[in-house]
Design a protein around this motif. Structure first.
Motif, short mmCIF file in Angstrom:
data_model
loop_
_atom_site.label_atom_id
_atom_site.label_comp_id
_atom_site.label_asym_id
_atom_site.label_seq_id
_atom_site.Cartn_x
_atom_site.Cartn_y
_atom_site.Cartn_z
N GLU A 29 0.83 -1.20 0.00
CA GLU A 29 0.00 0.00 0.00
C GLU A 29 0.87 1.26 0.00
OE1 GLU A 29 -3.28 0.07 -0.21
OE2 GLU A 29 -3.65 -2.07 0.02
N GLN A 30 0.31 2.36 -0.47
CA GLN A 30 0.99 3.65 -0.42
C GLN A 30 0.87 4.21 0.98
OE1 GLN A 30 2.79 5.10 -2.87
NE2 GLN A 30 2.41 3.29 -4.14
N THR A 31 1.96 4.28 1.71
CA THR A 31 1.95 4.81 3.06
C THR A 31 3.08 5.82 3.21
OG1 THR A 31 3.50 3.26 4.10
CG2 THR A 31 1.22 2.52 3.85
N THR A 32 3.05 6.55 4.30
CA THR A 32 4.12 7.51 4.59
C THR A 32 5.21 6.88 5.46
OG1 THR A 32 2.88 8.31 6.51
CG2 THR A 32 2.55 9.48 4.42
N LEU A 33 5.08 5.59 5.75
CA LEU A 33 6.10 4.94 6.56
C LEU A 33 7.45 4.94 5.84
CD1 LEU A 33 4.17 1.79 7.87
CD2 LEU A 33 4.94 3.73 9.24
N PRO A 34 8.51 5.36 6.52
CA PRO A 34 9.83 5.30 5.87
C PRO A 34 10.25 3.85 5.63
CG PRO A 34 10.04 5.87 8.20
CD PRO A 34 8.58 5.90 7.88
N LYS A 35 10.95 3.62 4.52
CA LYS A 35 11.39 2.27 4.15
C LYS A 35 12.87 2.28 3.81
CE LYS A 35 6.96 0.92 2.03
NZ LYS A 35 6.33 0.40 0.79
N THR A 36 13.50 1.14 3.99
CA THR A 36 14.88 1.01 3.56
C THR A 36 14.91 0.87 2.03
OG1 THR A 36 14.80 -1.40 3.83
CG2 THR A 36 15.58 -0.11 5.70
N PRO A 37 16.00 1.31 1.38
CA PRO A 37 16.08 1.20 -0.09
C PRO A 37 16.08 -0.25 -0.54
CG PRO A 37 17.74 2.72 0.79
CD PRO A 37 17.16 2.00 1.96
N VAL A 38 15.66 -0.45 -1.78
CA VAL A 38 15.71 -1.79 -2.38
C VAL A 38 17.17 -2.20 -2.56
CG1 VAL A 38 15.07 -3.15 -4.40
CG2 VAL A 38 13.52 -1.38 -3.54
N GLY A 39 17.48 -3.44 -2.27
CA GLY A 39 18.85 -3.93 -2.36
C GLY A 39 19.29 -4.19 -3.79
N MET A 40 20.59 -4.30 -3.98
CA MET A 40 21.13 -4.52 -5.32
C MET A 40 20.67 -5.86 -5.90
SD MET A 40 22.57 -1.94 -6.46
CE MET A 40 22.97 -2.85 -7.93
N ALA A 41 20.56 -6.87 -5.06
CA ALA A 41 20.12 -8.18 -5.57
C ALA A 41 18.70 -8.08 -6.11
CB ALA A 41 20.19 -9.22 -4.45
N ALA A 42 17.84 -7.33 -5.40
CA ALA A 42 16.47 -7.17 -5.86
C ALA A 42 16.40 -6.32 -7.12
CB ALA A 42 15.62 -6.53 -4.76
N LEU A 43 17.22 -5.27 -7.19
CA LEU A 43 17.25 -4.43 -8.39
C LEU A 43 17.73 -5.23 -9.60
CD1 LEU A 43 18.73 -1.04 -7.08
CD2 LEU A 43 16.39 -1.46 -7.88
N LEU A 44 18.78 -6.02 -9.40
CA LEU A 44 19.29 -6.84 -10.50
C LEU A 44 18.26 -7.90 -10.89
CD1 LEU A 44 21.59 -7.41 -12.43
CD2 LEU A 44 22.68 -8.81 -10.67
N GLY A 45 17.53 -8.42 -9.91
CA GLY A 45 16.47 -9.37 -10.20
C GLY A 45 15.37 -8.75 -11.04
N THR A 46 14.99 -7.51 -10.70
CA THR A 46 13.97 -6.80 -11.46
C THR A 46 14.41 -6.60 -12.91
OG1 THR A 46 13.13 -5.64 -9.51
CG2 THR A 46 12.67 -4.64 -11.65
N VAL A 47 15.65 -6.16 -13.07
CA VAL A 47 16.20 -5.92 -14.41
C VAL A 47 16.30 -7.23 -15.19
CG1 VAL A 47 18.27 -5.21 -15.66
CG2 VAL A 47 17.41 -3.81 -13.78
#
Length: 379
Positions: A29-47
């Motif tokens: 969901e779209q919330t205002t809760l702060p989140k940690t950045p997406v990790g490199m493994a997840a970014l590379l997985g997305t790509v």
């Protein structure tokens, strides 16, 4: 803070429902809760998924092209994210993309892409990978959206197709391992089972095969009666406990557990922050050893890379080096109480059962930097 479920259940997030309902909602969901950045493994997985999807529409592929596309698309996705004030953006700017991800990681991703494409593209060399079946043309192909109003589950499996024996197959590509010491990763199996359950409902076809293609294994299993029952039971439980458009107090949804250490929304979770700042060992056991919280007692550095020393509630001093000033969304002064997440450390073992020396940017080996680090000023 109030939070409500406004969207159908995402199969990829289903695993977190039983461990923590706040995480289950906040990661979709779209919330205002702060989140940690997406990790490199997840970014590379997305790509990697994006490159597979691009080449599935072609009759052939070239390995060198795949490597090039992975690099370019990874750089683009890093630059296009809203989290430009991150450790990965800093390393990309200062050292280049070669220090964001290793050649070995790119090569491994390229080999995975090649393996997938060799199986699926070669089936239809004319470019038409999978002919539409006359009973369910809308659900066959790559990234086709599946939505069940009755289950309130929706998502996009990576691929659906009919095998040579006319079995409807639903596939999920996993760029990491799909097996554990106990066998197949049950979270992944349940995710693809959710897709299978939707397909069965939408098409009326009972013979559905579930398939997971990981870096370590290729798993095939039928959508069994037991798996189907699990999906339906899960759906009914979510609908009962988190009905659509009903707001809940975020604090009451949070549950401390082992999954907290990998949760992206822990910087905004009051239960986790309380555990971080508690001196009791019972709550501390759920806190990641790579998170640190305390009062700022000293700040030093050249203005671009800072060193901050914290004193935690037990009086233990912790030092965090090479913090890019661009990561500080709020100004930090001596006396402020700060929480820092997903730090890195070169300590091989913790002293007093806690690490005390951390860093964010590794200037000697930038690839070892803490790319998912996040800093939150509590007061």
């Amino acid at each position: 803070m109030l939070i409500a479920r406004t969207k159908p259940i995402s199969p990829s997030k289903a695993y977190s429902f039983y461990s923590c309902k706040l995480r289950f909602l906040a990661e979709t969901e779209q919330t205002t809760l702060p989140k940690t950045p997406v990790g490199m493994a997840a970014l590379l997985g997305t790509v990697t998924h994006m490159v597979i999807d691009r080449y599935l529409a072609k009759a052939h592929h070239n390995f060198e092209e795949v490597v090039h596309d992975l690099r370019v698309m990874l750089k683009n996705i890093i630059l296009s994210t809203s989290s430009t004030a991150s450790a990965v953006a800093y390393v990309l700017d200062k050292f280049g993309d070669g220090d964001v991800v290793t050649y070995g990681q790119i090569g491994q991703a390229a080999r995975y892409v090649d393996r997938v494409l060799r199986e699926f593209v070669k089936k239809q060399p004319t470019g038409q990978r999978f002919s539409h079946h006359n009973t369910c043309p809308d659900f066959i192909g790559s990234e086709k959206k599946l939505d069940s109003a009755s289950l309130q589950i929706a998502g996009k499996p990576d691929l659906t197709y009919f095998s040579e024996d006319n079995t409807l197959v639903v596939v999920d590509f996993k760029t990491g391992r799909i097996t554990t010491e106990d066998g197949i990763n049950l979270n992944y199996l349940f995710q693809v089972a959710c897709y299978g359950a939707i397909l069965q409902e939408l098409t009326g076809i009972s013979n559905i095969q579930l398939r997971l293609i990981g870096s370590d294994a290729d798993y095939n299993a039928p959508l069994s009666a037991d798996l189907l029952h699990q999906v339906k039971y899960f759906s009914e439980t979510v609908k009962r406990e988190l009905p659509l458009h009903i707001a809940f107090d975020a604090n009451q949804l949070a549950t401390l557990g082992e999954s907290c250490q990998s949760c992206s929304v822990r910087p905004g979770c009051s239960a986790y922050l309380k555990a971080m700042t508690s001196s009791g060992m019972e709550e501390k056991q759920f806190v990641s050893p790579f998170d640190a919280a305390g009062q700022v007692v000293e700040i030093s550095g050249d203005g671009e890379l800072l060193t901050i020393q914290l004193e935690d509630v037990t009086g233990l001093l912790k030092q965090i080096r090479n913090i890019p000033s661009s990561l500080l969304k709020q100004s930090i002064k001596v006396g402020h109480f700060v929480a820092m997440f997903n730090l890195n450390t070169q300590e091989s073992s913790a002293r007093s059962k806690a690490f005390v020396n951390y860093f964010i940017i590794d200037t000697e080996k930038p690839q070892n930097s803490a790319f998912q680090s996040y800093i939150h000023v509590l007061q």
